[in-house]
Design an enzyme around this catalytic site. Structure first.
Site, PDB file in Angstrom:
ATOM      1  N   ASP A  19      10.687  -7.362   1.243  1.00  0.00           N
ATOM      2  CA  ASP A  19      10.017  -8.153   2.266  1.00  0.00           C
ATOM      3  C   ASP A  19      10.705  -9.503   2.319  1.00  0.00           C
ATOM      4  O   ASP A  19      11.207  -9.993   1.315  1.00  0.00           O
ATOM      5  CB  ASP A  19       8.524  -8.332   1.975  1.00  0.00           C
ATOM      6  CG  ASP A  19       7.756  -8.701   3.244  1.00  0.00           C
ATOM      7  OD1 ASP A  19       7.226  -7.789   3.893  1.00  0.00           O
ATOM      8  OD2 ASP A  19       7.709  -9.902   3.586  1.00  0.00           O
ATOM      9  N   GLY A  43       0.809  -1.214   0.000  1.00  0.00           N
ATOM     10  CA  GLY A  43       0.000   0.000   0.000  1.00  0.00           C
ATOM     11  C   GLY A  43       0.842   1.264   0.000  1.00  0.00           C
ATOM     12  O   GLY A  43       0.641   2.166  -0.823  1.00  0.00           O
ATOM     13  N   CYS A  47       2.257   0.826  13.518  1.00  0.00           N
ATOM     14  CA  CYS A  47       0.815   0.816  13.795  1.00  0.00           C
ATOM     15  C   CYS A  47       0.582   0.312  15.215  1.00  0.00           C
ATOM     16  O   CYS A  47      -0.234  -0.574  15.446  1.00  0.00           O
ATOM     17  CB  CYS A  47       0.060  -0.039  12.778  1.00  0.00           C
ATOM     18  SG  CYS A  47       0.622  -1.761  12.668  1.00  0.00           S
ATOM     19  N   ASP A  55      15.469  -9.812   4.032  1.00  0.00           N
ATOM     20  CA  ASP A  55      15.218  -9.448   5.423  1.00  0.00           C
ATOM     21  C   ASP A  55      15.755  -8.034   5.648  1.00  0.00           C
ATOM     22  O   ASP A  55      16.929  -7.752   5.375  1.00  0.00           O
ATOM     23  CB  ASP A  55      15.929 -10.442   6.346  1.00  0.00           C
ATOM     24  CG  ASP A  55      15.548 -10.261   7.811  1.00  0.00           C
ATOM     25  OD1 ASP A  55      15.297  -9.116   8.232  1.00  0.00           O
ATOM     26  OD2 ASP A  55      15.523 -11.269   8.540  1.00  0.00           O
TER      27      ASP A  55
END
Length: 587
Positions: free
Chosen positions: A323, A304, A502, A350
């Site tokens: 990722d 995103g 988050c 990583d």
């Protein structure tokens, strides 16, 4: 209509209590104050009252998308009702036409804010976000039942992960079902509740329900009272009880009335819109990417923020997306292709090993299956911008070997994914290859985004938080510092690093900023635009007779970060953003 018995009205509703580890709760109360933390905990158990939609402005405009979306969703009769009316077994097609009240900022219905059987869309008015709009949902609604005295209500109990997905708009899929009433048949109307972890005698947490358990609907059921206040709505069984526990996939219950009703955007306007939390969109703007720059997104899945950055650059430049999960790299690539973005290069790596080692060598690949990449670009030209000597070593990785398990496997990885499936999950790899990297040379990026894997204690809705302890929170912070050290090495002097999470945990937010400023004297906090979040936490924390200490921010520093409080009027997830300007490293 006769009022339901008091036992019913005190049972079939949604009012969960978020459970925390005792020491973690003490830590957060110290940070926020008891009243404020109670408001945060309550907000976390409920979804936001709206969906935030980002328009791919390289393909369309906000006005065109809103017109299309309104037509599509009104065409499938988007409907919400404040009274979840349990009609009985043979009444699955009955409809009750009601107006719905939009929730106020504290999650309670307010008078005079009403719409009826159509979408309520607000255009974002923030500077620079003229491609963002909000679609309002509704809730919390109240369950009522007309036939409660005539016939016992059939029930389905789902897992916590399943329930959290359902509260965000998903259906109930087979892997998420734990138990249901006997004699449930296809077409039956069922009440759906959630099994949340409870404390066990050994001090651990567990749901105590074996998959396939039969519910009698009586107070003698072992978990009868645990479900009080944990009903998330009503739906129609799409298969019999026997079918639900015989198959491994498929829709078990199609939700017809929900405690919270948010319109689904599944498979709608692919490539033109992306459903994204507002703080995540703000993060891409805080990075302030420019056309022609080389940018690194260190923990990019599900893509995103990566695609938001590429869009802000108007697809001119280079965005490297990393990722460590093979399947998540594939998901990033597919999303980039879907949105028509060609400047994104996705690699399996990583983030803790992002800086290339001097002795790294290319590993030959023996995989003969189809390669998956963003576009047909020659590897020799993969770095694009000639002013960088990146020294990137690329290999192609097998698709069916999962990365080694680390501190961010399991629930957090699942919550970070874009899938709505609510069971344990399966590998969706198509067996293709992805590009692997052995790292990048220092100072080879203009800007670096580290949206770090974290405790995810800001995600909504969240029905349980007891799995996090003070030890696991400290481990998250150590993990993030390792990745931040890599980010600082990879950005050039004069560049920018943006760090985001988050979570509401100060140890992963303000404490990381304190570490960064104290460790790297060439870093300084920079203003962010737009700024709609609140300030960071000031001071520090000392707990447990001095065994735990933590330093946070000064007053001046706190005004330069953005902290999104889930209990605030913005009604977002809990989120944190810090932007660092990079001075001359040789000083």
């Amino acid at each position: 209509m006769d009022s339901p018995p008091s036992e019913f009205s005190g049972r079939y509703f949604y009012n969960p209590t978020l459970r925390w580890n005792r020491q973690v709760e003490e830590y957060f109360i110290n940070a926020y104050g008891a009243d404020h933390f109670a408001r945060i905990s309550r907000a976390l158990t409920h979804p936001s009252s709206y969906s935030c939609v980002r328009v791919n402005f390289l393909r369309s405009t906000r006005d065109v998308v809103i017109e299309k979306l309104t037509s599509i969703l009104n065409g499938i009769n988007f409907r919400s009702s404040p009274d979840l009316t349990c009609m009985g077994r043979n009444s699955a097609t009955a409809e009750v036409d009601h107006e719905i009240q939009l929730p106020s900022s504290n999650g309670l219905p307010r008078d005079g804010d009403i719409f009826k059987k159509h979408l309520s869309i607000d255009k974002c008015q923030l500077p620079g976000l003229d491609y963002v709009f909000f679609v309002k949902g509704s809730g919390p609604h109240v369950m009522q039942c007309r036939d409660f005295l005539v016939q016992p209500l059939k029930e389905v109990i789902v897992s916590r992960k399943c329930a959290e997905a359902v509260l965000r708009g998903a259906q109930v899929f087979v892997p998420g079902v734990l138990a249901c009433s006997s004699h449930v048949e296809k077409g039956d109307v069922v009440a759906v509740s959630v099994a949340v972890e409870q404390p066990r005698p050994d001090g651990e947490w567990g749901v105590g329900i074996t998959r396939g358990t039969v519910l009698q609907g009586l107070q003698s059921d072992p978990h009868y009272h645990e479900r009080n206040g944990l009903y998330i709505g009503q739906g129609v069984a799409m298969m019999s009880r026997a079918g639900i526990f015989r198959v491994s996939e498929g829709t078990a219950v199609e939700m017809s009335n929900r405690i919270y009703n948010l319109p689904s955007f599944h498979d709608i306007l692919k490539g033109e819109i992306f459903l994204q939390n507002l703080p995540s969109i703000i993060t891409a703007h805080a990075l302030d990417p420019h056309e022609g720059e080389r940018i690194l997104d260190m923990c990019a899945a599900p893509g995103g923020k990566t695609t938001a950055i590429a869009t802000l650059m108007r697809d001119r430049g280079e965005v490297i997306a990393l990722d460590r999960s093979h399947n998540k790299v594939i998901a990033i690539v597919k999303l980039a292709e879907e949105m028509g973005l060609t400047c994104i290069r996705a690699y399996k790596l990583d983030a803790r090993k992002s800086v290339q080692k001097k002795d790294s060598t290319e590993v030959p690949s023996t995989n003969s299956r189809t390669e998956i990449s963003c576009n047909n670009v020659d590897d020799s030209k993969l770095m694009g911008n000639e002013r960088y000597n990146t020294g990137l070593t690329i290999t192609e990785c097998e698709g069916d070997r999962e990365p080694s398990q680390g501190p961010y496997s399991g629930e957090i990885g699942i919550r970070k994914s874009s899938k709505l499936r609510n069971g344990r999950g399966r590998s969706n790899s198509g067996g293709g290859r992805v590009k692997c990297s052995s790292g990048f040379l220092p100072s080879s990026f203009d800007r670096v985004l580290l949206d770090a894997p974290c405790s995810a204690l800001g995600l909504r809705p969240r029905l349980f938080a007891g799995e996090e302890t003070m030890e696991t929170l400290r481990n998250h912070a150590k993990y993030q510092r390792t990745m931040f050290d890599q980010a600082v090495q990879l950005v050039r002097s004069g560049g920018v690093v943006v760090y985001s999470t988050c979570t509401i945990n100060p140890g992963e937010n303000e404490a990381l900023v304190r570490y960064a400023l104290d460790t790297y004297k060439f870093l300084s906090l920079a203003p962010q635009h737009p700024r709609i979040g609140g300030p960071g936490l000031v001071g520090g924390c000392e707990l447990f007779n001095g065994k735990f200490t933590e330093d946070w921010l000064t007053e001046a520093e706190s005004e330069l970060v953005q902290r999104f409080d889930p209990s605030s009027s913005l009604d977002t997830i809990g989120f944190f953003i810090a932007k660092f300007s990079v001075g001359r490293k040789d000083t």
